[in-house]
Scaffold this motif. Structure first.
Motif, PDB file in Angstrom:
ATOM      1  N   PRO A 216       0.805  -1.226   0.000  1.00 27.33           N
ATOM      2  CA  PRO A 216       0.000   0.000   0.000  1.00 27.33           C
ATOM      3  C   PRO A 216       0.837   1.276   0.000  1.00 27.33           C
ATOM      4  CG  PRO A 216      -0.896  -1.566   1.569  1.00 27.33           C
ATOM      5  CD  PRO A 216       0.430  -2.119   1.125  1.00 27.33           C
ATOM      6  N   VAL A 217       2.031   1.225   0.568  1.00 22.74           N
ATOM      7  CA  VAL A 217       2.813   2.444   0.717  1.00 22.74           C
ATOM      8  C   VAL A 217       3.514   2.857  -0.570  1.00 22.74           C
ATOM      9  CG1 VAL A 217       5.045   1.473   1.403  1.00 22.74           C
ATOM     10  CG2 VAL A 217       4.279   3.637   2.388  1.00 22.74           C
ATOM     11  N   TYR A 218       3.668   1.929  -1.520  1.00 22.36           N
ATOM     12  CA  TYR A 218       4.460   2.291  -2.703  1.00 22.36           C
ATOM     13  C   TYR A 218       3.846   1.889  -4.039  1.00 22.36           C
ATOM     14  CZ  TYR A 218       5.828  -2.607  -3.328  1.00 22.36           C
ATOM     15  OH  TYR A 218       5.815  -3.944  -3.570  1.00 22.36           O
ATOM     16  N   LEU A 219       3.071   0.803  -4.095  1.00 27.23           N
ATOM     17  CA  LEU A 219       2.717   0.205  -5.380  1.00 27.23           C
ATOM     18  C   LEU A 219       1.940   1.156  -6.287  1.00 27.23           C
ATOM     19  CD1 LEU A 219       2.694  -2.173  -7.292  1.00 27.23           C
ATOM     20  CD2 LEU A 219       0.644  -3.034  -6.113  1.00 27.23           C
ATOM     21  N   PHE A 220       0.830   1.692  -5.798  1.00 28.59           N
ATOM     22  CA  PHE A 220      -0.009   2.519  -6.658  1.00 28.59           C
ATOM     23  C   PHE A 220       0.593   3.901  -6.874  1.00 28.59           C
ATOM     24  CE2 PHE A 220      -2.825  -0.772  -5.040  1.00 28.59           C
ATOM     25  CZ  PHE A 220      -3.368  -1.228  -6.225  1.00 28.59           C
ATOM     26  N   MET A 221       1.376   4.367  -5.920  1.00 30.98           N
ATOM     27  CA  MET A 221       2.140   5.591  -6.142  1.00 30.98           C
ATOM     28  C   MET A 221       3.167   5.376  -7.252  1.00 30.98           C
ATOM     29  SD  MET A 221       4.324   7.810  -3.368  1.00 30.98           S
ATOM     30  CE  MET A 221       5.108   6.333  -2.730  1.00 30.98           C
ATOM     31  N   GLY A 222       3.833   4.224  -7.233  1.00 34.28           N
ATOM     32  CA  GLY A 222       4.801   3.905  -8.275  1.00 34.28           C
ATOM     33  C   GLY A 222       4.146   3.723  -9.627  1.00 34.28           C
ATOM     34  N   ILE A 223       2.977   3.079  -9.659  1.00 31.55           N
ATOM     35  CA  ILE A 223       2.248   2.904 -10.916  1.00 31.55           C
ATOM     36  C   ILE A 223       1.830   4.260 -11.480  1.00 31.55           C
ATOM     37  CG2 ILE A 223       0.092   2.032 -11.924  1.00 31.55           C
ATOM     38  CD1 ILE A 223       0.339  -0.369 -10.023  1.00 31.55           C
ATOM     39  N   GLY A 224       1.328   5.140 -10.606  1.00 31.03           N
ATOM     40  CA  GLY A 224       0.952   6.481 -11.054  1.00 31.03           C
ATOM     41  C   GLY A 224       2.140   7.248 -11.600  1.00 31.03           C
ATOM     42  N   SER A 225       3.288   7.117 -10.934  1.00 37.47           N
ATOM     43  CA  SER A 225       4.510   7.766 -11.398  1.00 37.47           C
ATOM     44  C   SER A 225       4.945   7.205 -12.755  1.00 37.47           C
ATOM     45  CB  SER A 225       5.618   7.577 -10.363  1.00 37.47           C
ATOM     46  OG  SER A 225       6.817   8.170 -10.786  1.00 37.47           O
ATOM     47  N   PHE A 226       4.835   5.882 -12.905  1.00 39.59           N
ATOM     48  CA  PHE A 226       5.154   5.236 -14.183  1.00 39.59           C
ATOM     49  C   PHE A 226       4.292   5.805 -15.306  1.00 39.59           C
ATOM     50  CE2 PHE A 226       3.806   2.023 -17.255  1.00 39.59           C
ATOM     51  CZ  PHE A 226       5.017   1.628 -17.809  1.00 39.59           C
ATOM     52  N   PHE A 227       2.992   5.908 -15.059  1.00 38.64           N
ATOM     53  CA  PHE A 227       2.081   6.425 -16.078  1.00 38.64           C
ATOM     54  C   PHE A 227       2.412   7.873 -16.450  1.00 38.64           C
ATOM     55  CE2 PHE A 227      -1.320   3.198 -14.686  1.00 38.64           C
ATOM     56  CZ  PHE A 227      -1.011   2.363 -15.753  1.00 38.64           C
ATOM     57  N   LEU A 228       2.705   8.701 -15.441  1.00 36.78           N
ATOM     58  CA  LEU A 228       2.983  10.109 -15.736  1.00 36.78           C
ATOM     59  C   LEU A 228       4.253  10.273 -16.553  1.00 36.78           C
ATOM     60  CD1 LEU A 228       2.002  12.199 -12.572  1.00 36.78           C
ATOM     61  CD2 LEU A 228       0.713  11.752 -14.659  1.00 36.78           C
ATOM     62  N   TRP A 229       5.303   9.524 -16.207  1.00 30.42           N
ATOM     63  CA  TRP A 229       6.543   9.625 -16.974  1.00 30.42           C
ATOM     64  C   TRP A 229       6.347   9.097 -18.391  1.00 30.42           C
ATOM     65  CZ3 TRP A 229      10.096  12.830 -16.034  1.00 30.42           C
ATOM     66  CH2 TRP A 229      10.472  13.161 -14.725  1.00 30.42           C
ATOM     67  N   LEU A 230       5.537   8.049 -18.526  1.00 28.79           N
ATOM     68  CA  LEU A 230       5.257   7.510 -19.849  1.00 28.79           C
ATOM     69  C   LEU A 230       4.510   8.543 -20.692  1.00 28.79           C
ATOM     70  CD1 LEU A 230       3.916   3.896 -20.490  1.00 28.79           C
ATOM     71  CD2 LEU A 230       3.339   5.814 -21.967  1.00 28.79           C
ATOM     72  N   ALA A 231       3.453   9.120 -20.131  1.00 28.80           N
ATOM     73  CA  ALA A 231       2.656  10.103 -20.871  1.00 28.80           C
ATOM     74  C   ALA A 231       3.465  11.343 -21.214  1.00 28.80           C
ATOM     75  CB  ALA A 231       1.415  10.483 -20.054  1.00 28.80           C
ATOM     76  N   ASN A 232       4.399  11.703 -20.355  1.00 26.58           N
ATOM     77  CA  ASN A 232       5.172  12.922 -20.579  1.00 26.58           C
ATOM     78  C   ASN A 232       6.117  12.810 -21.766  1.00 26.58           C
ATOM     79  OD1 ASN A 232       5.166  15.535 -19.417  1.00 26.58           O
ATOM     80  ND2 ASN A 232       7.240  15.234 -18.686  1.00 26.58           N
ATOM     81  N   CYS A 233       6.282  11.590 -22.281  1.00 26.01           N
ATOM     82  CA  CYS A 233       7.084  11.404 -23.496  1.00 26.01           C
ATOM     83  C   CYS A 233       6.422  12.042 -24.707  1.00 26.01           C
ATOM     84  CB  CYS A 233       7.319   9.916 -23.753  1.00 26.01           C
ATOM     85  SG  CYS A 233       8.374   9.120 -22.512  1.00 26.01           S
ATOM     86  N   ILE A 234       5.193  12.534 -24.549  1.00 32.33           N
ATOM     87  CA  ILE A 234       4.496  13.213 -25.637  1.00 32.33           C
ATOM     88  C   ILE A 234       5.289  14.415 -26.138  1.00 32.33           C
ATOM     89  CG2 ILE A 234       3.156  14.705 -24.101  1.00 32.33           C
ATOM     90  CD1 ILE A 234       0.856  14.559 -26.040  1.00 32.33           C
ATOM     91  N   TRP A 235       6.085  15.026 -25.256  1.00 27.77           N
ATOM     92  CA  TRP A 235       6.821  16.226 -25.667  1.00 27.77           C
ATOM     93  C   TRP A 235       7.915  15.889 -26.676  1.00 27.77           C
ATOM     94  CZ3 TRP A 235       4.445  20.499 -24.779  1.00 27.77           C
ATOM     95  CH2 TRP A 235       3.621  20.624 -23.666  1.00 27.77           C
ATOM     96  N   ASN A 236       8.705  14.876 -26.383  1.00 26.92           N
ATOM     97  CA  ASN A 236       9.805  14.523 -27.282  1.00 26.92           C
ATOM     98  C   ASN A 236       9.367  13.674 -28.461  1.00 26.92           C
ATOM     99  OD1 ASN A 236      11.801  15.887 -25.838  1.00 26.92           O
ATOM    100  ND2 ASN A 236      12.147  14.148 -24.486  1.00 26.92           N
ATOM    101  N   ASN A 237       8.304  12.879 -28.284  1.00 25.88           N
ATOM    102  CA  ASN A 237       7.920  11.928 -29.323  1.00 25.88           C
ATOM    103  C   ASN A 237       6.560  12.237 -29.933  1.00 25.88           C
ATOM    104  OD1 ASN A 237       9.562  10.330 -27.040  1.00 25.88           O
ATOM    105  ND2 ASN A 237      10.127   9.580 -29.068  1.00 25.88           N
ATOM    106  N   GLY A 238       6.075  13.443 -29.729  1.00 28.03           N
ATOM    107  CA  GLY A 238       4.821  13.877 -30.338  1.00 28.03           C
ATOM    108  C   GLY A 238       4.884  15.341 -30.719  1.00 28.03           C
ATOM    109  N   VAL A 239       5.063  16.179 -29.726  1.00 23.72           N
ATOM    110  CA  VAL A 239       5.102  17.618 -29.963  1.00 23.72           C
ATOM    111  C   VAL A 239       6.329  18.017 -30.776  1.00 23.72           C
ATOM    112  CG1 VAL A 239       5.292  19.877 -28.848  1.00 23.72           C
ATOM    113  CG2 VAL A 239       3.728  18.151 -27.918  1.00 23.72           C
ATOM    114  N   SER A 240       7.500  17.455 -30.407  1.00 22.92           N
ATOM    115  CA  SER A 240       8.728  17.834 -31.101  1.00 22.92           C
ATOM    116  C   SER A 240       8.672  17.543 -32.603  1.00 22.92           C
ATOM    117  CB  SER A 240       9.928  17.130 -30.456  1.00 22.92           C
ATOM    118  OG  SER A 240      11.110  17.400 -31.172  1.00 22.92           O
TER     119      SER A 240
END
Length: 408
Positions: A216-240
């Motif tokens: 409970p202390v890390y799993l879903f926080m880590g999953i959320g962090s994984f998703f945000l970093w993945l989505a943030n690739c839109i800048w280099n691999n979409g917008v750019s």
């Protein structure tokens, strides 16, 4: 800088050293793709492979660095990690003549640079327990000022010599290692041992497997962090590539990241207002962060114009400003002596998003341009919001003293 006067001299020196180190670290990374393509004469695919190898090294470094914190001790781990990172950076110019040797050096740089990160975050949380949340934010701002300075200098240094960028990066990492050597020894002499918070939540000597059971202390926080970093690739691999395909000059894209750096500094009053008004806890700040990210991606999806990208950068930067200090603050507050392990684990999960994201979004952009990339980013941000909401539910105040101790 009136707010800085409230901190002791020790904190100010630490902030200055951290700023210099982050400036040195940012000298190299914007130039890696250009270095591989232009100087080494390799393909853009090979340049992407270099980033992938460096990210994989970073994941391993985060995980191992967190796990070894109490076994090696904070001094050996931080000073050793930074020192070895400096060594491999200084070897890069000499290893670039052999492709496989260069890839190995890059992997080692990614590994040792990341290995010291959870240890530094944990040390801050232990050393300045009373003001850790506030201090994590201040260090985050200082690091981003350093990144802005280093990124601005990197282009000028590249015109002189790419190798010079590697060497200066290595020297700043070595200087940071020397700083920590003297700083940590001074702390040990003054206190007898490094201050480590005593809590009932995580007992000293628990194995990594036992700590991982406390999901409970890390799993879903880590999953959320994984998703945000993945989505943030839109800048280099979409917008750019979109800006290039629309005939926009390269500086238009650079301005977006300049805006990011400026906002991290000048936007602090607004973020502090959000924290006081809507998101008082680190858990709430993570959820609010994912919401800002989602709104930014929706803006890109709805309006394929440069002004919409500027607005999207503003929104996602506010998301970044909310989550970056929130994760180490939450982990330090809730996990006691287990904090280094969880910082490395969650950090590694976040970096994994950067590994997966570029390829997934590159395939989508090649298929049909910016629209499918933006749809993917929005969908992933929604998943991140869901993950953080589950994290909030599983870490309610009434579970604070029982969650980890009971192994739930």
């Amino acid at each position: 800088m009136k707010w800085l006067s409230s901190y002791p001299r020790e904190v100010k020196v630490f902030l200055a050293a951290s700023l210099i180190n982050s400036a040195g670290g940012s000298l190299m990374w914007p130039l890696i793709t250009m270095f591989v393509f232009k100087i080494l004469g390799r393909s853009v695919t090979d340049a992407g492979l270099v980033i992938l190898v460096m990210s994989l090294g970073g994941i391993a470094g985060q995980l191992l660095g967190g796990a070894l914190y109490h076994r090696l001790g904070v001094t050996r781990l931080i000073v050793g990690g930074l020192g070895l990172n400096a060594l491999f950076l200084l070897l890069l110019p000499y290893g670039s003549g052999n492709w496989h040797q260069f890839m190995l050096l890059i992997a080692m740089v990614g590994f040792f640079n990341a290995m010291s990160m959870p240890a530094i975050q944990a040390f801050i949380g232990f050393r300045f327990a009373e003001r850790r949340g506030e201090l994590f934010n201040v260090i985050y701002v200082a690091n981003n000022i350093g990144v802005a300075v280093g990124t601005a200098l990197s282009g000028f240094l590249a015109q002189i010599s790419y190798d010079l960028s590697f060497i200066l990066n290595g020297l700043t990492s070595a200087a940071f290692a020397v700083f920590f050597w003297f700083y940590l020894n001074k702390v040990q002499k003054s206190q007898g041992e490094l201050h480590v918070e005593k809590r009932k939540t995580v007992a000293e000597g628990q194995s990594a497997w036992t700590l991982m059971k406390c999901y409970p202390v890390y799993l879903f926080m880590g999953i959320g962090s994984f998703f945000l970093w993945l989505a943030n690739c839109i800048w280099n691999n979409g917008v750019s590539p979109f800006t290039i395909s629309q005939g926009m000059p390269e500086w238009n894209y650079s301005v977006l990241w300049t805006l990011n750096g400026v906002l991290i500094f000048v936007g602090q009053p607004f973020v502090l207002w959000i924290k006081r008004t809507f998101a008082g806890s680190p858990q709430a700040q993570m959820t609010a962060s994912a919401l800002f990210y989602m709104l930014g991606y929706v803006t890109i999806l709805g309006f394929h114009t440069y002004p919409s990208m500027v607005l999207a950068m503003v929104l996602t930067t506010f998301g970044e400003m909310l989550i970056s200090p929130a994760i180490p603050s939450f982990i330090s507050d809730r996990t006691g002596k287990g904090a280094p392990f969880y910082l490395g684990l969650v950090g590694g999960m976040g970096v994994a998003g950067r590994v997966v994201g570029p390829y997934a979004m590159g395939v989508l952009f090649d298929w049909n341009g910016l629209v499918p990339v933006a749809w993917l980013a929005v969908a992933i941000a929604v998943l991140a919001i869901g993950a953080f909401l589950i994290h909030v539910f599983m870490n309610r105040e009434d579970r604070e003293t029982t969650g980890i101790a009971s192994g739930m």
